[in-house]
Design an enzyme around this catalytic site. Structure first.
Site, mmCIF file in Angstrom:
data_model
loop_
_atom_site.group_PDB
_atom_site.id
_atom_site.type_symbol
_atom_site.label_atom_id
_atom_site.label_comp_id
_atom_site.label_asym_id
_atom_site.label_seq_id
_atom_site.Cartn_x
_atom_site.Cartn_y
_atom_site.Cartn_z
ATOM 1 N N ASP A 1 0.802 -1.227 0.000
ATOM 2 C CA ASP A 1 0.000 0.000 0.000
ATOM 3 C C ASP A 1 0.839 1.283 0.000
ATOM 4 O O ASP A 1 0.346 2.348 -0.340
ATOM 5 C CB ASP A 1 -0.955 0.027 1.202
ATOM 6 C CG ASP A 1 -0.238 -0.207 2.519
ATOM 7 O OD1 ASP A 1 1.004 -0.314 2.517
ATOM 8 O OD2 ASP A 1 -0.910 -0.302 3.558
ATOM 9 N N HIS A 2 2.106 1.189 0.372
ATOM 10 C CA HIS A 2 2.921 2.405 0.481
ATOM 11 C C HIS A 2 3.653 2.728 -0.828
ATOM 12 O O HIS A 2 3.480 3.792 -1.396
ATOM 13 C CB HIS A 2 3.966 2.243 1.588
ATOM 14 C CG HIS A 2 3.446 2.439 2.968
ATOM 15 N ND1 HIS A 2 2.525 1.599 3.547
ATOM 16 C CD2 HIS A 2 3.735 3.365 3.903
ATOM 17 C CE1 HIS A 2 2.270 2.015 4.770
ATOM 18 N NE2 HIS A 2 2.996 3.084 5.018
ATOM 19 N N SER B 1 6.663 7.372 12.831
ATOM 20 C CA SER B 1 6.628 6.075 12.153
ATOM 21 C C SER B 1 7.342 4.969 12.915
ATOM 22 O O SER B 1 8.208 5.213 13.740
ATOM 23 C CB SER B 1 7.286 6.270 10.787
ATOM 24 O OG SER B 1 7.786 5.067 10.299
ATOM 25 N N ASP C 1 3.866 -1.112 11.385
ATOM 26 C CA ASP C 1 3.419 0.216 10.989
ATOM 27 C C ASP C 1 2.822 0.869 12.234
ATOM 28 O O ASP C 1 2.059 0.227 12.965
ATOM 29 C CB ASP C 1 2.369 0.136 9.878
ATOM 30 C CG ASP C 1 2.108 1.509 9.310
ATOM 31 O OD1 ASP C 1 2.670 1.835 8.254
ATOM 32 O OD2 ASP C 1 1.362 2.277 9.958
ATOM 33 N N ARG D 1 -0.579 12.951 9.971
ATOM 34 C CA ARG D 1 0.723 13.548 10.267
ATOM 35 C C ARG D 1 0.967 14.757 9.378
ATOM 36 O O ARG D 1 0.716 14.701 8.181
ATOM 37 C CB ARG D 1 1.858 12.542 10.038
ATOM 38 C CG ARG D 1 1.843 11.463 11.067
ATOM 39 C CD ARG D 1 3.011 10.517 10.982
ATOM 40 N NE ARG D 1 2.914 9.641 12.132
ATOM 41 C CZ ARG D 1 3.259 8.355 12.151
ATOM 42 N NH1 ARG D 1 3.771 7.794 11.072
ATOM 43 N NH2 ARG D 1 3.116 7.646 13.246
ATOM 44 N N ARG E 1 9.190 2.923 11.242
ATOM 45 C CA ARG E 1 10.229 2.485 10.296
ATOM 46 C C ARG E 1 11.549 2.194 11.008
ATOM 47 O O ARG E 1 12.150 3.071 11.609
ATOM 48 C CB ARG E 1 10.407 3.526 9.172
ATOM 49 C CG ARG E 1 10.872 4.883 9.609
ATOM 50 C CD ARG E 1 10.802 5.892 8.455
ATOM 51 N NE ARG E 1 9.419 6.213 8.129
ATOM 52 C CZ ARG E 1 8.982 7.383 7.684
ATOM 53 N NH1 ARG E 1 9.832 8.363 7.461
ATOM 54 N NH2 ARG E 1 7.712 7.600 7.429
HETATM 55 C C1 MIC Z 1 3.983 6.465 8.145
HETATM 56 O O1 MIC Z 1 2.810 6.808 8.248
HETATM 57 O O2 MIC Z 1 4.934 7.207 8.471
HETATM 58 C C2 MIC Z 1 4.293 5.071 7.642
HETATM 59 C C3 MIC Z 1 4.927 5.220 6.336
HETATM 60 O O3 MIC Z 1 3.118 4.341 7.478
HETATM 61 C C4 MIC Z 1 5.196 4.418 8.670
HETATM 62 C C5 MIC Z 1 5.806 3.174 8.225
HETATM 63 C C6 MIC Z 1 6.954 3.363 7.332
HETATM 64 O O4 MIC Z 1 7.752 4.285 7.501
HETATM 65 O O5 MIC Z 1 7.096 2.510 6.464
HETATM 66 C C7 MIC Z 1 4.556 4.169 10.027
HETATM 67 O O6 MIC Z 1 3.704 4.924 10.434
HETATM 68 O O7 MIC Z 1 4.984 3.268 10.763
HETATM 69 FE FE1 SF4 Z 2 -0.122 4.830 4.987
HETATM 70 FE FE2 SF4 Z 2 1.166 5.548 7.218
HETATM 71 FE FE3 SF4 Z 2 -0.283 7.299 5.810
HETATM 72 FE FE4 SF4 Z 2 -1.501 5.406 7.131
HETATM 73 S S1 SF4 Z 2 -0.276 7.040 8.012
HETATM 74 S S2 SF4 Z 2 -1.967 6.050 5.067
HETATM 75 S S3 SF4 Z 2 -0.100 3.695 6.928
HETATM 76 S S4 SF4 Z 2 1.568 6.272 5.144
#
Ligand code: MIC
Ligand code: SF4
Length: 642
Positions: A64-65, A533, A119, A379, A535
Site C-alpha cells: 500500500d505504500h 513512524s 506500521d 501527520r 520504520r
Molecule cells: C507512516 O505513516 O509514516 C508510515 C509510512 O506508514 C510508517 C511506516 C513506514 O515508515 O514505512 C509508520 O507509520 O509506521
Molecule cells: Fe499509509 Fe502511514 Fe499514511 Fe496510514 S499514516 S496512510 S499507513 S503512510
C-alpha cells in the site's frame, strides 16, 4: 477491583513478566500485519530466523505504500513480498486492494485478539476491540516466528465519552481534541481506552479513526470495547461469527481519567507542523488553501467518502484548489463506483487516486511551494508532503470537502443541513485480491530483484567508546527527519547502503558523509526523540553509518525499541541542563562501557572538549542489555539458539 479492557486482553496473552506499569512484559501475538515499506526488511529478518511457516493464527502482508512504480525497485519488492508470503504461510493483499489498516479492519480484525504490525498506525484495529500495537519489522518477524512481543507494561488512561457529536462534527475532531489536551508525547507509555455512553454513537470506522491517530499521542495503543455496534459491523462484513463481547468491568480501575463531552466539540484542525497544534476552524480563520487531500488510514472509510461525495454532489471544486481523493480500500472504492458516488466525485473535479497511502507518505501529489494543504491524514510533520515549505493542516473529511468548495479553510456547519451516512447492512465482499499462502511451499521460489540487498548486521558493543557528536537536535524529532520517506527515498527501503545516504538529509545534508568520516558517532536529541513512524530504517540506516548511541531527553516508544533491536544505545540525560553543555563535533567518551552497562542503570560520560563528566541513564532491562551487548536482536537470538 475490576479490570479494564486493556488489562484483560494483556492478561489473556501474558507470557512473562508482571503486569505492573513500567515493567517489561511479554505477550503472545495472535495476528501480524506488514506493509511493503517496512515489510521487505521484516521478511528478510524472518527468513534469517529459518522458521519455515509463520506460527501466528494469521499473518498478512499488504502492499500500500510504495505503489508508484517509477523504476523497477518497488515492483521488484512487490514480487519478493508476494513470493515470500506464499512460501511462509502469509496472506498477501495485492497492490490496489487498499491500505493495510483499513483492509485489516474490514476483513481480518477480531475483538480480543492481539495484533502486531510493522506500521505505527496498527492501533487502528483498536476500533474493533483488538489490542493492536505498532512495532519495528524485526519485532514483527519474531512474532511471526512464534516469539512473544516484549513491551513496557503501559498505564491505562480512561477516556470517557459522554453525549453525542453535533452535526458536521466528526470522529477526527474527537482525536484532535485528545491530541490538543495530551500533546504528541502525552500518550507515551500509555494505552488510551475509550468508554462511556458516547461510545455507542460511534461506528467501528469512526472508532478506528480515533484509535488510528492515537499513534500521534505516542501511545502504545488505543482501544474501544466490542459491543452491539461492533457486532453489526462484523455481520455486515460477513464475519458475525468472529464477534465476541468485550467490556471493561463495571468497577474497572484506571491510572488516569479524562472526560470528553462530544456535544461540546467543534470542527477542528491540527496546524503546521504538529498533530497536536490543534485549534478550532473558527480560531484559525478563513485562510486560503491550495490543495485538499482526502484519504489515508485515518479517514477514507465508506462513510467518510460518501459524506464527501454528498457534499461535492452537483458542485465544482474551487478554481485554486487541487482536490485529490484516495479511497481506503478496494471495497470502499468499488462500493462508491457501484452506487454512483464516485461519479459525483469525478464530476466535481476531484482527482481520484488508487487505494493506497499515496500523498500521506509523499508518494506523489506534493503541493506547490509555500502552499497550504488541508489533509484528512494523521501527520503534518515538516517536509512529509514532499514540499519543504508547505503548511499542512489535518482535519476531518467534512472540513476538507467544504474547503475544497470554497478555496478557504471552511467550517462545514455553514454547508447547511447535515445527513449522517448510515453504514450498509452488507458491505461488498470480495477477497480475490487477497492471495492465500501456498499449500506446498517446496514449489515456491522467492524472487529477489537487484534492489534487495542483504541485511547489514551490527558488531558487538565495544568496551570503550569515544564517539563524535554528529548532530544535536531539538525536541520532537520525528522519524521523517531521521529517515525521510517520499517517492525518491522509499524505493530504497530494501537497500540499506543506498538509503543510508539520506539519513537526516533534510536537517543536515552533510550528515551521512560526516558520519562515514567519523566512523563512530552519537546523536544528541531533545524530548520525544523518534516520534512518528515505526520504520526501523531510522535505526538500521544510522547503525550502518556507525551511530553507536543516541543521547536524548526522552524517546518515543517504537523508535527506542528499534534502536535497541539494532544495537544502538538509547541514553537519557539525568539532568536536562547537561544537554546545553554539548556541541556538535564534541567527542564523548564512555569508559568500560560493557561493565558499566551490566553494573546498573547509570553510565558516566566525559565530554573531552570541556573535560566535564556527567551521568546518563540507559533504562535497559537485563534482556535489553544483553541485546545491546551482542550488537542487536539478531545477534542475540543467534547466540541464544547456539
Ligand atoms: C507512516 O505513516 O509514516 C508510515 C509510512 O506508514 C510508517 C511506516 C513506514 O515508515 O514505512 C509508520 O507509520 O509506521
Ligand atoms: Fe499509509 Fe502511514 Fe499514511 Fe496510514 S499514516 S496512510 S499507513 S503512510
Amino acid at each position: 477491583m475490576g479490570d479494564n479492557l486493556t488489562r484483560k486482553i494483556l492478561a489473556a496473552h501474558l507470557v512473562a513478566g508482571e503486569m505492573v506499569a513500567g515493567s517489561e512484559i511479554a505477550v503472545r501475538i495472535d495476528q501480524t500485519l506488514t506493509q511493503d515499506a517496512t515489510g521487505t526488511m521484516a521478511y528478510l529478518q524472518f527468513e534469517a530466523m529459518g522458521v519455515p511457516r509463520v506460527k501466528t493464527e494469521l499473518s498478512v502482508s499488504y502492499i500500500d505504500h510504495n505503489t508508484l512504480q517509477t523504476g523497477f525497485e518497488n515492483a521488484d519488492d512487490h514480487r519478493f513480498l508476494q513470493t515470500v508470503a506464499a512460501k511462509h504461510g502469509i496472506y498477501f493483499s495485492r497492490p490496489g486492494n487498499g491500505i493495510c489498516h483499513q483492509v485489516h479492519l474490514e476483513r481480518f480484525g477480531v475483538p480480543g485478539k492481539t495484533l502486531l504490525g510493522s506500521d505505527s498506525h496498527t492501533p487502528t484495529g483498536g476500533g474493533i476491540g483488538m489490542l493492536a500495537i505498532g512495532a519495528g519489522g524485526l519485532d514483527v518477524a519474531v512474532a511471526m516466528g512464534g516469539g512473544p512481543f516484549y513491551l513496557t507494561m503501559p498505564k491505562v488512561v480512561k477516556v470517557e465519552l459522554i453525549n453525542n457529536l453535533q452535526p458536521w462534527v466528526s470522529a477526527k475532531d474527537v482525536i484532535l481534541e485528545v491530541l490538543r489536551r495530551l500533546s504528541v508525547k502525552g500518550g507515551v507509555g500509555k494505552v488510551i481506552e475509550y468508554t462511556g455512553p458516547g461510545v455507542a454513537g460511534l461506528s467501528v470506522p469512526e472508532r478506528a479513526t480515533i484509535t488510528n491517530m492515537g499513534a500521534e499521542l505516542g501511545a502504545t495503543t488505543s482501544i474501544f470495547p466490542s459491543d452491539a455496534v461492533t457486532k453489526d459491523f462484523l455481520a455486515a462484513q460477513g464475519r458475525a461469527g468472529q464477534w465476541v463481547e468485550l467490556f471493561p468491568d463495571e468497577d474497572a480501575v484506571y491510572d488516569e481519567e479524562l472526560v470528553i463531552d462530544l456535544t461540546a466539540l467543534e470542527p477542528m484542525a491540527a496546524c503546521p507542523h504538529s498533530p497536536d497544534a490543534v485549534k478550532t476552524i473558527q480560531q484559525i480563520g478563513e485562510i486560503v488553501v491550495n490543495q485538499v487531500a482526502i484519504g489515508s488510514c485515518t479517514n477514507s472509510s465508506y462513510a467518510d467518502l460518501m459524506q464527501v461525495a454528498r457534499i461535492m454532489q452537483g458542485k465544482k471544486v474551487h478554481d485554486h484548489v487541487s482536490l485529490v481523493i484516495s479511497p481506503g480500500s478496494r471495497q470502499v472504492f468499488e462500493m462508491l463506483a457501484r452506487n454512483g458516488a464516485l461519479a459525483d466525485l469525478i464530476a466535481s473535479g476531484a482527482r481520484i487516486l488508487e487505494s493506497t497511502c499515496g500523498p500521506c507518505i509523499g508518494m506523489g501529489q506534493s503541493p506547490p511551494s509555500g502552499a497550504v494543504s488541508v489533509r484528512t491524514f494523521n501527520r503534518n510533520f515538516p517536509g512529509r508532503s514532499g514540499t519543504a515549505d508547505a503548511g499542512v493542516y489535518l482535519a476531518g473529511p467534512e472540513v476538507a470537502a467544504a474547503t475544497a468548495l470554497t478555496g478557504k479553510l471552511a467550517d462545514p456547519r455553514k454547508l447547511g443541513e447535515y445527513k449522517k451516512i448510515e453504514l450498509p447492512k452488507e458491505f461488498l465482499i470480495d477477497d480475490k485480491m487477497i492471495i492465500a499462502p501456498a499449500e506446498d511451499t517446496e514449489t515456491v521460489d522467492v524472487l529477489r530483484g537487484p534492489n534487495i540487498k542483504a541485511l547489514p548486521v551490527n558488531s558487538e558493543l565495544p568496551d570503550g567508546l569515544t564517539v563524535q557528536v554528529l548532530l544535536k537536535v531539538e525536541d520532537n524529532i520525528t522519524t521523517d527527519h531521521i529517515m525521510p520517506a517520499g517517492a525518491k527515498v522509499l524505493p530504497l527501503r530494501s537497500n540499506i547502503p543506498a538509503i543510508s545516504e539520506y539519513v537526516f538529509s533534510a536537517v543536515d545534508p552533510d550528515f551521512a558523509d560526516r558520519a562515514k568520516r567519523a566512523e563512530r558517532g552519537i546523536v544528541v536529541g531533545g524530548h520525544n526523540y523518534g516520534q512518528g513512524s515505526s520504520r526501523e530504517h531510522a535505526a538500521l540506516a544510522p547503525m550502518y553509518l556507525g551511530i553507536k548511541a543516541v543521547l536524548a531527553k526522552s524517546f518515543a516508544r517504537i523508535h527506542r525499541a528499534n534502536l535497541i533491536n539494532f544495537g544502538i544505545l538509547p541514553l537519557t540525560f539525568m539532568e536536562e541542563a547537561e544537554y546545553n553543555g554539548i556541541e556538535q563535533d564534541d567527542l564523548l567518551e564512555i569508559k568500560s562501557l560493557r561493565s558499566q552497562l551490566q553494573a546498573g542503570d547509570r553510565l558516566t560520560v566525559t565530554n573531552l572538549r570541556t573535560g566535564d563528566s556527567f551521568t546518563v541513564s540507559h533504562g535497559l532491562t537485563s534482556r535489553q542489555t544483553a541485546i545491546i551487548l551482542d550488537g542487536g536482536l539478531l545477534n542475540y537470538t543467534k547466540k541464544q539458539n547456539l
